[in-house]
Design a protein around this motif. Structure first.
Motif, PDB file in Angstrom:
ATOM      1  N   LYS A   2      51.432 -18.012  51.143  1.00 32.42           N
ATOM      2  CA  LYS A   2      50.509 -18.562  50.154  1.00 32.42           C
ATOM      3  C   LYS A   2      50.309 -17.586  49.008  1.00 32.42           C
ATOM      4  N   TYR A   4      47.510 -17.550  47.152  1.00 31.84           N
ATOM      5  CA  TYR A   4      46.121 -17.094  47.170  1.00 31.84           C
ATOM      6  C   TYR A   4      45.743 -16.595  48.564  1.00 31.84           C
ATOM      7  N   THR A   5      44.903 -15.543  48.562  1.00 30.46           N
ATOM      8  CA  THR A   5      44.468 -14.950  49.832  1.00 30.46           C
ATOM      9  C   THR A   5      42.959 -15.024  50.016  1.00 30.46           C
ATOM     10  N   ARG A   6      42.263 -15.245  48.926  1.00 28.90           N
ATOM     11  CA  ARG A   6      40.792 -15.272  48.887  1.00 28.90           C
ATOM     12  C   ARG A   6      40.175 -13.883  49.080  1.00 28.90           C
ATOM     13  N   THR A   7      40.987 -12.856  49.293  1.00 28.16           N
ATOM     14  CA  THR A   7      40.421 -11.524  49.520  1.00 28.16           C
ATOM     15  C   THR A   7      39.820 -10.939  48.249  1.00 28.16           C
TER      16      THR A   7
END
Length: 180
Positions: A2, A4-7
């Motif tokens: 992915k 995006y990781t949102r981290t």
């Protein structure tokens, strides 16, 4: 994988060698500006029809990935995967400047950025390179960085200036002198 990781949703980002910093950290500002420069050079390659300029720009873009990784890795971290900017890299930029400058009329006045579309984007790249240099100097006053980085970026902006003049020359578009 992915994208995006949102981290980073908390306003932080990972450094290459580990650890997290705020996204407005001096280190992130420095390598982020180098990334911006690299993107502009992608435009330069997209619009250039000159094989020599394209070859130089592509090589510079590869150097800029090394530079970004160098900046994203604290200097005291020994990471064998990182190719740090070296004195030889600075010297290569100097050779390109010298070779191209020999083909140009000696500069006796300041010139206005512009001319062909290609030259205009090279001037834009030069100014972003100068901004990257300012960000890198700011970082260097706060943290230890590779001592070859500032000379490399300084020479690179000179190379982009010479390439802009050369792009105008090969299209028979004269540089416009500043009349200030």
């Amino acid at each position: 994988m992915k994208i995006y990781t949102r981290t980073g949703d908390d306003g932080t980002t990972s450094l290459f060698a580990g650890g997290r910093v705020k996204k407005d950290d001096a280190r992130v500002e420095a390598y982020g500006t180098v990334d911006e420069l690299n993107s502009i050079l992608g435009i330069v390659r997209a619009i250039s029809k000159n094989a020599e300029i394209n070859e130089i720009i592509q090589e510079i873009q590869n150097y800029l990935f090394h530079l970004g990784a160098d900046l994203a890795t604290p200097f005291e971290v020994e990471n064998l995967k990182i190719k740090r900017i070296a004195k030889e890299d600075v010297e290569k930029i100097e050779r390109w400047i010298d070779e191209i400058d020999l083909r140009l009329e000696p500069l006796k006045n300041f010139i206005l950025p512009g001319g062909t579309l290609l030259a205009s984007f090279l001037h834009l790249a030069r100014t972003v390179c100068r901004r990257a240099e300012r960000r890198i100097v700011y970082l260097s006053e706060r943290e230890k960085i590779n001592t070859q980085i500032i000379p490399f970026v300084n020479r690179l902006s000179d190379l982009l200036f010479v390439l802009a003049r050369y792009a105008n020359k090969i299209e028979n578009v004269p540089d416009v002198k500043w009349t200030g």
